[in-house]
Design a protein around this motif. Structure first.
Motif, mmCIF file in Angstrom:
data_model
loop_
_atom_site.group_PDB
_atom_site.id
_atom_site.type_symbol
_atom_site.label_atom_id
_atom_site.label_comp_id
_atom_site.label_asym_id
_atom_site.label_seq_id
_atom_site.Cartn_x
_atom_site.Cartn_y
_atom_site.Cartn_z
ATOM 1 N N ASP A 38 30.648 55.526 30.723
ATOM 2 C CA ASP A 38 29.799 55.588 31.920
ATOM 3 C C ASP A 38 28.907 56.830 31.912
ATOM 4 O O ASP A 38 27.710 56.754 32.184
ATOM 5 N N THR A 66 33.109 45.448 29.099
ATOM 6 C CA THR A 66 33.992 46.265 29.938
ATOM 7 C C THR A 66 35.395 45.672 29.986
ATOM 8 O O THR A 66 36.375 46.410 30.054
ATOM 9 N N ARG A 105 40.093 47.860 22.497
ATOM 10 C CA ARG A 105 38.783 48.484 22.719
ATOM 11 C C ARG A 105 38.170 49.053 21.451
ATOM 12 O O ARG A 105 36.952 49.205 21.373
ATOM 13 N N ILE A 162 33.576 49.931 34.194
ATOM 14 C CA ILE A 162 33.906 50.919 33.156
ATOM 15 C C ILE A 162 34.942 51.905 33.694
ATOM 16 O O ILE A 162 35.949 52.189 33.033
ATOM 17 N N ALA A 163 34.701 52.391 34.903
ATOM 18 C CA ALA A 163 35.648 53.353 35.476
ATOM 19 C C ALA A 163 37.036 52.724 35.562
ATOM 20 O O ALA A 163 38.050 53.367 35.245
ATOM 21 N N GLY A 164 37.092 51.451 35.946
ATOM 22 C CA GLY A 164 38.377 50.761 36.038
ATOM 23 C C GLY A 164 39.030 50.589 34.679
ATOM 24 O O GLY A 164 40.243 50.678 34.530
ATOM 25 N N LEU A 191 38.733 52.517 32.133
ATOM 26 C CA LEU A 191 39.068 53.780 31.477
ATOM 27 C C LEU A 191 40.065 54.608 32.283
ATOM 28 O O LEU A 191 40.093 55.832 32.177
#
Lengths: 490, 246, 220
Positions: free
Chosen positions: A77, A313, A322, C11-13, C15
């Motif tokens: 991000d 994502t 990943r 993305i925050a979720g 990572l």
């Protein structure tokens, strides 16, 4: 999670083909295809080994490449926001697309806004993945592929079968025939008396596409890398069609998976060494273009960067899976894969074939849409050794196999699950194992002729179709030991 | 040194001669070998096919059966790799820290035969005699998982009477891949056909490898095509001596 | 929610396993800078490697440069040659049999396509890979100039040759459009057989200019 619903269509095109084992069966039965693939992969394997062998710090480069990519993904991000800022500062416009449909809609609208009905395209995996050409076509816009192999595939109304050499499944004779019969329908026809010499075929493509390049006002590309700190976008290519598309049109639209971002321009020092040597086995590919936003008086006046999620994502969420997002699309894993060498790319049912496809497609599309792909491997490990960014493909395959099995578990176990359960019960105790061994030996000797089993029952018939099996011996090791080593305490 | 033999479920059931060869070889070298009878299977088939919960009890069973030994020797690169690379993964995934600790203690002491001979015992000449023309297929898991390198070949080169011939494209996979051979039978058979062709081209009389599973597969192809080429596990060649030669 | 926000939230979720105090800036521990290589003779290495990619290579000296460039051009006998602003006047051959196109005002693509070649300098070169790098600076012009004509004659000073890719990158400004050129355009798309010359210039000729003090006798 955004794509767990069974009914939701996958965002990766053309997963409607049969499951891998069925598609592979057809491919394996095509001797011409197998010969084309064998020759091509053998050639490129030795070329890669030579190019890699030249650098005494190759292993360090791989380690560095893996480290940069993995670290970048852990702060994806941050890097994407920085990239957005850098690109816009340099005069570009950034768009965000959550899935294939949205990316296609964005590109279609951008093309429509120019008033054009044609675009030229640089070979791009991301636009293959989202089915952009089909979406543009539905909107009345024709997309012309300009990479030689992509042109071949487009003229043949075919599908790419390799990441780097999409027409690897076709030989020169087939291509000559294709050019002669179809080029005229798309534009300038092939020269008369065209031969099957690759140089003559390349010349035919040059002539066919030249007028199109000169006329083009909108181009669509992918990206190999994008540097967050500077906003620089990188396209690595060989033929010059990329340079044509990136410099001649007035509008450039680049569709890029979000995982392609690198933290800094300086990081290219590793990847510009890893990619060409792994991909084509060259010290450097003929052309690499780098641009940063728009450049006054040079190249497109409008630059749009479309950042594509489309399952990335969801892949990022899986801490084992990943690592597949570190892929730089070199296709070294395809070229060393013994399964790919026999089946070619179409059997994998997505634009991402071979070992990387077997770990990427199920994650991007959702495991329920591609449950057979993680099993399309013998786990021989050649892909891991060849990967320039050290993706442990066997590890991810094993992980996804477990996910595929779990996703299928329900109140009614499959025949395979029943067999596995029974085997687990048997193997859980030495006593049960010994009992099963006696049963197998008995059954084996009943079926055997002269000590050899030529045809086995049930699913094992697939095994015995091409292999003999020795009948089980009268005495297992366990029984022998028991008979000969009567010692206490064991 | 307390040495245990992990014979593997495959050798136990189908190739007892391989297990016997390991015992004979190590005893000839002056070591006593135990066969812990509680042993069954390393769980590789379940793990590699995606049935992880089913594999977990086998990991537990392995750790229990072999705890307390200084070294565990196995005539399978693939099974040694399973124990060393994946048993820990399973213990951790299913939240069993005690099992993970047991695996951590045990896994480094698990050796594939050629590793054990060369690295632990420090021998390459085991006093074997095998007067045949032999070619060696490095199995994928010995080559790329355990990285046994040229250890098996160093052992074979020291065998008296042997004529070692090169296997073309030796490092390419034979196509077995466990349940792959059933799930993708045609691809497996195509790979097998190429391997059989290369083995025939080597003009060897005997094909040698360090994994019975690959030998089961390649040997099955060699037999079906009536090539007359036999298969021998590395242990069997190393155990062979003058006079006892079969 | 905009797709931008949606993706950032996803993305925050995804990572959540990354510790909060792990900075995005920290270079990973395994990230060592690539080895900088020091070839004994980078000029010779560049010449050899560029030639391996079927570029024609001429080595000359400052005082012989214009003659060498003239000879390289004579082999092609162009009628119209693109020579961008800033190309060193001293390097231009005294006797010109061609018309100079300066791209001022900018030439249309069709005009460029009709030109017989382009004569330019470059930003730098890479010995190890036989690569030229163009950055649209003086003497190079915009990117299309070296793309559409079928012949590219590129002149560089030996001092511009970097030993390897990492060194070259440090000498480049990403604010400029950059083009890395390694030999003429090529394709391996048909049976992986390499064919030189597809869409970019099919003929690439590189003239390396070395200082007069050395090389005048050894590289006539």
């Amino acid at each position: 999670m955004t794509r767990t619903a069974k009914n939701e269509p996958p965002g990766v095109v053309w997963l409607g083909t049969p499951h891998f084992p069925v598609a592979a069966r057809t491919a394996v039965g095509d001797p011409q295809l197998r010969e084309n693939l064998r020759r091509a992969t053998t050639t490129i394997r030795s070329r890669r080994l030579a190019a890699v062998g030249e650098l005494d710090d190759w292993e360090d480069l791989r380690t560095a490449g893996a480290a940069v990519k993995r670290a970048a993904l852990r702060h994806l991000d941050t890097h994407l926001l920085r990239l957005e800022e850098s690109v816009e500062r340099a005069g570009g416009t950034v768009h965000w697309a959550a899935d294939a449909a949205e990316a296609n809609r964005i590109v279609t609208e951008l093309v429509r806004a120019t008033g054009e009905r044609e675009v030229v395209k640089v070979k791009s995996m991301a636009t293959q993945e989202i089915g952009l050409n089909e979406a543009l076509s539905a909107a009345g816009i024709t997309a012309y592929e300009t990479d030689l192999a992509e042109l071949i595939v487009q003229l043949a109304d075919d599908r790419p079968s390799h990441i780097l050499v999409p027409a690897i499944h076709k030989n020169r004779t087939e291509i000559r025939e294709l050019f002669t019969t179809t080029m005229g329908q798309w534009g300038r026809p092939a020269p008369e008396n065209l031969t099957a010499d690759p140089a003559a075929l390349a010349e035919a493509a040059r002539l066919h596409l030249r007028e199109r390049f000169l006329r083009a006002r909108v181009a669509v590309s992918g990206a190999n890398f994008a540097c967050a700190d500077t906003g620089t976008v990188v396209v690595v290519e060989s033929e010059g069609n990329g340079r044509m598309c990136l410099t001649l049109p007035e509008t450039l639209i680049t569709v890029m998976g979000i995982e392609k971002v690198l933290p800094t321009f300086a990081d290219l020092d590793v990847f510009l060494q890893l990619l060409p040597r792994s991909a084509t086995g060259e010290r450097m590919n003929p052309y690499t273009s780098m641009w940063t936003g728009t450049h006054d008086g040079d190249g497109p006046r409008d630059f749009h960067l479309v950042l594509l999620d489309n399952g990335r994502t969801a892949t990022l969420r899986d801490t084992v899976g990943r690592q597949a997002l570190a892929c730089i699309r070199c296709s070294a894993c395809l070229n060393v894969c013994p399964v790919y060498e026999r089946t070619g790319g179409h059997a994998y049912g997505s634009p991402y074939p071979g070992p990387i496809g077997a770990v990427l497609t199920p994650q991007l599309a959702g495991i329920e849409h591609a449950p057979s792909l993680p099993f399309a491997s013998t786990l021989c490990g050649a892909c891991y050794d060849a990967c320039p960014v050290k993706i442990d493909i066997p590890e991810v395959l094993l992980h996804l196999r477990a996910r595929a099995v779990e996703s299928k578990r329900g109140p009614l176990p499959s025949p395979e699950a029943l067999v596995m359960k029974a085997a687990a019960t048997t193997l859980a105790s030495p006593r049960a194992l010994a009992w099963a061994q006696r049963a197998a030996a008995l059954g084996g000797r009943v079926l055997a002729r002269r000590g050899v089993l030529r045809r086995l029952p049930g699913p094992l018939a697939r095994w015995s179709a091409s292999r003999d099996t020795a009948a089980p011996p009268r005495e297992t090791f366990r029984a022998w030991w028991r008979r000969t080593h009567r010692r206490p305490g064991q | 040194m307390r040495i245990a033999l992990f014979v593997t479920c495959l050798c136990d059931t189908l190739y007892p001669q391989t297990g016997k060869a390991v015992v004979a070889l190590l005893e000839r070298l002056g070591h006593r070998v135990d066969f812990p009878r509680a042993q069954t299977c390393c769980g590789q088939m379940h793990f590699n096919t995606g049935y992880r919960p089913e594999a977990l009890p086998l990991v537990r069973g392995f750790a229990d059966a072999f705890a307390g030994y200084d070294a565990v020797v196995t005539p399978s690169a693939s099974c040694a790799g399973m124990v060393r690379e994946h048993h820990r993964t399973l213990a951790v995934q299913y939240g069993e820290p005690e099992l993970a600790a047991a695996v951590d203690r045990l896994a480094p002491r698990v050796h594939e035969l050629s590793e054990f001979l060369v690295d632990v015992l420090g021998v390459t000449d085991v006093g074997a005699y095998f007067p045949h023309r032999v070619t060696y297929h490095p199995t994928c898991h010995s080559l790329r998982m355990l990285r046994t390198g040229d250890r098996p070949l160093r052992l074979l080169r020291a065998v008296r009477g042997i004529e070692l011939v090169e296997l073309p494209e030796a490092e390419s996979c034979c196509g077995f891949g466990g349940t792959f051979a059933l799930k993708n039978a045609e691809v497996s058979a195509a790979m097998l056909a190429d391997k059989v062709r290369q083995v025939s081209a080597s003009r060897a009389d005997v094909l040698c490898a360090a994994d019975s599973s690959c030998l089961l597969h390649i040997g099955g192809g060699l037999s079906r095509l009536r090539t007359g080429i036999g298969t021998r596990h590395l242990a069997e060649i190393l155990a062979a001596t003058e006079g006892a030669e079969r | 929610m905009s797709s931008r926000q949606e993706i950032l939230t996803r993305i925050a979720g995804a990572l959540r396993d990354v510790p909060e105090d792990e900075g995005a800036e920290a270079a990973p521990a395994d990230r060592r800078s690539p080895v900088v290589r020091h070839p004994p003779d980078p000029v010779a290495l560049f010449a050899e490697r560029a030639a391996e990619y079927r570029a024609a290579v001429t080595r000359t000296t400052e005082s012989e440069a214009s003659a060498a460039i003239g000879a390289a051009l004579a082999a092609r006998s162009p009628a119209r040659l693109v020579v961008p602003h800033g190309f060193p006047e001293a390097w231009l051959p005294a006797r010109r049999t061609w018309q100079r196109l300066e791209d001022d005002p900018p030439l249309r693509p069709a005009q460029l396509d009709a030109a017989d070649g382009a004569l330019t300098t470059c930003a730098l070169a890479v010995a190890e890979t036989g690569t030229l790098v163009l950055d649209a600076g003086p003497g190079q012009g915009r990117r299309a100039l070296t793309l559409l004509p079928d012949f590219h004659l590129c002149v560089l000073r030996s001092a511009q040759i970097a030993p390897d890719v990492p060194t070259a990158l440090r000498g480049l400004d990403p604010c400029c459009p950059l083009t890395f050129v390694s030999g003429p355009s090529a394709t391996s798309d048909i049976e992986l057989e390499r064919v030189e010359g597809v869409h970019g210039p099919r003929v690439l000729h590189i003239v390396i200019v070395e200082p007069d003090s050395r090389g005048a006798d050894t590289h006539p």
